[in-house]
Scaffold this active site. Structure first.
Site, short mmCIF file in Angstrom:
data_model
loop_
_atom_site.label_atom_id
_atom_site.label_comp_id
_atom_site.label_asym_id
_atom_site.label_seq_id
_atom_site.Cartn_x
_atom_site.Cartn_y
_atom_site.Cartn_z
N SER A 145 -46.95 -72.89 -14.90
CA SER A 145 -46.00 -74.01 -14.83
C SER A 145 -45.31 -74.01 -13.48
CB SER A 145 -44.94 -73.84 -15.92
OG SER A 145 -43.93 -74.82 -15.78
N TYR A 158 -38.69 -68.74 -20.44
CA TYR A 158 -39.91 -69.51 -20.20
C TYR A 158 -40.34 -69.42 -18.73
CZ TYR A 158 -43.17 -73.38 -19.78
OH TYR A 158 -44.29 -74.12 -19.52
N1 NAP Z 1 -45.76 -80.16 -21.24
C1 NAP Z 1 -45.17 -79.68 -20.17
O1 NAP Z 1 -44.19 -80.25 -19.65
C2 NAP Z 1 -45.73 -78.42 -19.53
C3 NAP Z 1 -45.40 -78.17 -18.18
C4 NAP Z 1 -45.89 -77.02 -17.59
C5 NAP Z 1 -46.68 -76.15 -18.31
N2 NAP Z 1 -46.98 -76.42 -19.61
C6 NAP Z 1 -47.81 -75.45 -20.34
O2 NAP Z 1 -48.93 -76.12 -20.87
C7 NAP Z 1 -49.45 -75.37 -21.97
C8 NAP Z 1 -49.75 -76.32 -23.11
O3 NAP Z 1 -48.54 -76.86 -23.58
P1 NAP Z 1 -48.40 -78.39 -24.02
O4 NAP Z 1 -47.52 -79.04 -23.03
O5 NAP Z 1 -49.72 -78.97 -24.33
O6 NAP Z 1 -47.52 -78.17 -25.34
P2 NAP Z 1 -47.83 -78.55 -26.86
O7 NAP Z 1 -48.23 -79.97 -26.98
O8 NAP Z 1 -46.62 -78.09 -27.62
O9 NAP Z 1 -49.07 -77.62 -27.24
C9 NAP Z 1 -48.94 -76.24 -27.34
C10 NAP Z 1 -50.20 -75.66 -27.95
O10 NAP Z 1 -50.07 -74.25 -28.01
C11 NAP Z 1 -50.43 -73.81 -29.31
N3 NAP Z 1 -49.76 -72.57 -29.66
C12 NAP Z 1 -48.43 -72.30 -29.66
N4 NAP Z 1 -48.21 -71.06 -30.10
C13 NAP Z 1 -49.43 -70.54 -30.41
C14 NAP Z 1 -49.86 -69.31 -30.94
N5 NAP Z 1 -48.98 -68.34 -31.26
N6 NAP Z 1 -51.19 -69.10 -31.14
C15 NAP Z 1 -52.08 -70.07 -30.84
N7 NAP Z 1 -51.73 -71.27 -30.34
C16 NAP Z 1 -50.42 -71.50 -30.13
C17 NAP Z 1 -50.02 -74.97 -30.22
O11 NAP Z 1 -50.78 -74.93 -31.42
P3 NAP Z 1 -50.27 -74.46 -32.85
O12 NAP Z 1 -48.83 -74.83 -32.96
O13 NAP Z 1 -51.15 -75.23 -33.80
O14 NAP Z 1 -50.53 -73.00 -32.90
C18 NAP Z 1 -50.43 -76.16 -29.36
O15 NAP Z 1 -51.79 -76.44 -29.56
C19 NAP Z 1 -48.38 -74.32 -22.30
O16 NAP Z 1 -48.79 -73.08 -21.79
C20 NAP Z 1 -47.15 -74.82 -21.55
O17 NAP Z 1 -46.29 -73.77 -21.21
C21 NAP Z 1 -46.52 -77.53 -20.23
#
Ligand code: NAP
Length: 280
Positions: A145, A158
């Site tokens: 991130s 985070y």
């Molecule tokens: N969106 C942003 O603004 C942003 C910015 C920078 C970086 N990121 C990074 O992008 C990545 C994806 O996040 P996203 O934005 O797509 O968020 P999201 O829509 O909340 O998706 C998160 C995913 O992670 C899975 N997850 C969470 N805990 C887990 C566990 N213990 N075991 C297996 N799977 C797990 C969730 O699935 P389940 O709940 O079904 O397990 C879901 O599929 C993350 O690493 C996040 O830190 C996001």
């Protein structure tokens, strides 16, 4: 990293929502099989059905598992074995955040961020590395991130976990340089997924600054740029001009100035939202 003409066999963690679903969509036309991992089996089933409807030749295996636990990671290995699945790409995407002060965070949510964002990513990589090496040229793409470039108040844990992910990625990349395994990190700014809904505390404010439009990027662009970076053997990518400039700025300014800017930002936030809520 497999050449574009070669077919991928990716494992994608966090494939039930957000960026994980988008990784699956963009890799589908270039993959023979894929293994989708997340805890919510019902969401994975829907994602797999959609992909297979569009790409009938694609073999989509779902693996409901918690990457934060050893049992979950063993379940992923067992699923690979059961399906004779030989991965050549690992997308370490599962992750979560928490908006609010460290003091008012729940111990459970603090632990969960460390267990998923750090332990899950590291230990799954360690477990799968021999299989990835056996399929070389292969790749590992870690989803870090922009937050990993700054000590971010009210997202302290985070941001620190993502600083870890970026550092780990670069060190592992160097270790594996001549071994046919490319390691890269994609470091997005705010991206419209369910991330904010998960990170936001009950009754709390969205302190993700998702309103800062110059940092925002759509999911598809983040994923396309992440995959392109891996294919072009790039170490890190900050998708979009906003995150690219911000990451350079954060790297160049002195730490005292960064702390002063972050202090001012926090005071402004606290004046606007005086009593931060507790973690759920
Ligand atoms: N969106 C942003 O603004 C942003 C910015 C920078 C970086 N990121 C990074 O992008 C990545 C994806 O996040 P996203 O934005 O797509 O968020 P999201 O829509 O909340 O998706 C998160 C995913 O992670 C899975 N997850 C969470 N805990 C887990 C566990 N213990 N075991 C297996 N799977 C797990 C969730 O699935 P389940 O709940 O079904 O397990 C879901 O599929 C993350 O690493 C996040 O830190 C996001």
């Amino acid at each position: 990293m497999p050449a574009p003409s070669l077919r991928f066999q990716p494992i994608i963690t966090g494939a039930s929502a957000g960026l994980g679903v988008e990784f699956a969509r963009q890799l589908a036309p270039r993959s023979t099989r894929m293994l989708l991992v997340a805890r919510r089996a019902e969401f994975l089933t829907v994602v797999a059905a959609d992909l297979q409807a569009q790409w009938p030749d694609l073999d989509v295996v779902i693996c409901p598992a918690d990457v934060a636990t050893e049992a979950g990671r063993v379940a992923i290995s067992s699923s690979l074995e059961r399906h004779q699945f030989a991965p050549n790409l690992l997308i370490n995407n599962a992750g979560l955040g928490d908006y609010g002060s460290f003091e008012t965070a729940s111990a459970e949510r603090i632990q969960q961020q460390i267990d998923v964002n750090i332990t899950g990513l590291v230990m799954l990589t360690h477990r799968l590395l021999p299989q990835l090496k056996a399929q070389r040229p292969s790749g590992i793409l870690n989803v870090s991130s922009l937050a990993g470039t700054i000590p971010l108040p009210e997202m302290a844990i985070y941001a620190a976990t993502k600083a870890f992910v970026t550092s780990f990625t670069e060190a592992l990349r160097i270790e594996l340089l001549d071994q046919g395994v490319t390691v890269s990190a994609v470091c997005p700014g705010p991206t419209p997924t369910t991330f904010s809904a998960v990170a936001q505390r009950t009754g709390g404010q969205d302190t993700n600054r998702s309103g800062q439009t110059f940092l925002r990027m759509p999911n598809d662009a983040v994923v396309a740029q992440g995959l392109a970076a891996l294919e072009h053997q790039q170490a890190t990518i900050y998708p979009g001009w906003g995150p690219t400039i911000a990451s350079q700025f954060f790297r160049l300014i002195p730490r005292w100035l960064m702390r002063r800017l972050l202090t001012r930002r926090l005071h402004k936030d606290r004046a606007a939202h005086p009593s931060p809520p507790k973690s759920p």
